[in-house]
Design a protein around this motif. Structure first.
Motif, PDB file in Angstrom:
ATOM      1  N   ASP A  92       0.819  -1.216   0.000  1.00 35.45           N
ATOM      2  CA  ASP A  92       0.000   0.000   0.000  1.00 35.45           C
ATOM      3  C   ASP A  92       0.848   1.260   0.000  1.00 35.45           C
ATOM      4  O   ASP A  92       0.504   2.251  -0.659  1.00 35.45           O
ATOM      5  N   ARG A  93       1.941   1.244   0.745  1.00 36.08           N
ATOM      6  CA  ARG A  93       2.755   2.459   0.867  1.00 36.08           C
ATOM      7  C   ARG A  93       3.336   2.866  -0.478  1.00 36.08           C
ATOM      8  O   ARG A  93       3.572   4.053  -0.718  1.00 36.08           O
ATOM      9  N   TYR A 125     -10.029   2.755  -9.659  1.00 35.45           N
ATOM     10  CA  TYR A 125     -10.280   1.894  -8.497  1.00 35.45           C
ATOM     11  C   TYR A 125     -11.675   1.284  -8.565  1.00 35.45           C
ATOM     12  O   TYR A 125     -11.857   0.078  -8.353  1.00 35.45           O
ATOM     13  N   GLY A 126     -12.656   2.118  -8.875  1.00 34.37           N
ATOM     14  CA  GLY A 126     -14.042   1.653  -8.873  1.00 34.37           C
ATOM     15  C   GLY A 126     -14.307   0.570  -9.897  1.00 34.37           C
ATOM     16  O   GLY A 126     -15.039  -0.391  -9.624  1.00 34.37           O
ATOM     17  N   PHE A 127     -13.703   0.688 -11.082  1.00 31.71           N
ATOM     18  CA  PHE A 127     -13.940  -0.313 -12.127  1.00 31.71           C
ATOM     19  C   PHE A 127     -13.452  -1.689 -11.698  1.00 31.71           C
ATOM     20  O   PHE A 127     -14.178  -2.685 -11.810  1.00 31.71           O
ATOM     21  N   LEU A 144      -9.082 -10.513  -8.180  1.00 32.99           N
ATOM     22  CA  LEU A 144      -8.050  -9.480  -8.132  1.00 32.99           C
ATOM     23  C   LEU A 144      -7.789  -9.098  -6.684  1.00 32.99           C
ATOM     24  O   LEU A 144      -8.678  -9.208  -5.832  1.00 32.99           O
ATOM     25  N   GLY A 145      -6.589  -8.642  -6.423  1.00 33.67           N
ATOM     26  CA  GLY A 145      -6.254  -8.149  -5.096  1.00 33.67           C
ATOM     27  C   GLY A 145      -6.525  -6.656  -4.984  1.00 33.67           C
ATOM     28  O   GLY A 145      -6.653  -5.946  -5.987  1.00 33.67           O
ATOM     29  N   GLY A 146      -6.601  -6.173  -3.747  1.00 34.48           N
ATOM     30  CA  GLY A 146      -6.805  -4.751  -3.543  1.00 34.48           C
ATOM     31  C   GLY A 146      -5.664  -3.912  -4.084  1.00 34.48           C
ATOM     32  O   GLY A 146      -5.869  -2.755  -4.486  1.00 34.48           O
ATOM     33  N   LEU A 152      -4.252   0.618 -10.361  1.00 35.75           N
ATOM     34  CA  LEU A 152      -4.974   1.214 -11.489  1.00 35.75           C
ATOM     35  C   LEU A 152      -5.467   2.611 -11.130  1.00 35.75           C
ATOM     36  O   LEU A 152      -5.494   3.502 -11.987  1.00 35.75           O
ATOM     37  N   ALA A 153      -5.839   2.815  -9.867  1.00 33.90           N
ATOM     38  CA  ALA A 153      -6.217   4.157  -9.427  1.00 33.90           C
ATOM     39  C   ALA A 153      -5.046   5.122  -9.591  1.00 33.90           C
ATOM     40  O   ALA A 153      -5.213   6.267 -10.039  1.00 33.90           O
ATOM     41  N   ALA A 154      -3.848   4.656  -9.225  1.00 33.03           N
ATOM     42  CA  ALA A 154      -2.656   5.499  -9.365  1.00 33.03           C
ATOM     43  C   ALA A 154      -2.373   5.799 -10.832  1.00 33.03           C
ATOM     44  O   ALA A 154      -2.013   6.929 -11.187  1.00 33.03           O
TER      45      ALA A 154
END
Length: 211
Positions: A92-93, A125-127, A144-146, A152-154
């Protein structure tokens, strides 16, 4: 003379970046070991080879600042791809650092406008979240993982929401090519693969013409 000075600056920046990422790699790798997610720390990939790439692109790129910013994101994407390929995790970081860095540079519309970047993060992220929820409902296990969603959001924050379909297409093609080659070489058809390296690879492919 000016170009030589710029190359020296690029060399110092690249060296500092490689050193910093290497330390970060060791820190996160050890953290994963301490939590029991890895059996032993993983050696980092050869950052110093990327320093050469950094300098070469700086030599060709007339706008040195563009080269520096683009290569910082390329370094980050490559690190995420390598770590995910080795461990199956996207820390996450790192994904969050990439996301916030992308939003920050796009306040100045570096790669896309600020509103496009915000929409890209939300839609990216939402997709994948909705896609994974649908897969869960049908197969009763995550597809898929978080970390993939956050990556993809990034990428959406970096390139804007309009780039998302192209990034997913490139990532899917890269993944398909990998699966075909692996099946041809090893006859392995049952092992799941991480999608993060292909998403990161798509980001690097999309980033390359911007150098």
């Amino acid at each position: 003379m000016q170009q030589v000075i710029m190359l020296l600056i690029l060399c110092l920046l690249a060296t500092a970046l490689a050193w910093g990422l290497s330390r970060e790699w060791h820190l996160v790798s050890q953290l994963f070991v301490d939590k029991g997610w890895l059996e032993q720390p993983i050696s980092p990939y050869p950052y110093w080879g990327l320093v050469v790439l950094f300098i070469l692109i700086g030599w060709w790129e007339s706008d040195a600042l563009s080269a520096v910013i683009s290569l910082i994101f390329a370094f980050g994407l490559y690190q995420l791809a390598y770590f995910d390929a080795k461990t199956g995790f996207l820390p996450d970081r790192w994904t969050q650092a990439l996301l916030w860095a992308a939003l920050l540079v796009n306040t100045q519309s570096w790669f896309t406008s600020a509103d496009q970047a915000i929409l890209g993060a939300v839609i990216g992220y939402g997709f994948l979240y909705l896609l994974n929820s649908l897969y869960m409902a049908l197969r009763h296990r995550p597809g898929l993982g978080g970390g993939d969603m956050k990556l993809l959001a990034a990428l959406g924050a970096l390139f804007g929401w309009i780039a998302l379909p192209y990034l997913l297409f490139i990532a899917s093609v890269l993944g398909l090519v990998f699966v075909v080659i692996r099946r041809f070489l090893t006859k392995d058809t049952g092992t799941s693969i991480a999608f993060g390296p292909f998403l990161a690879g798509a980001g690097i492919v999309w980033l390359w013409p911007l150098f």
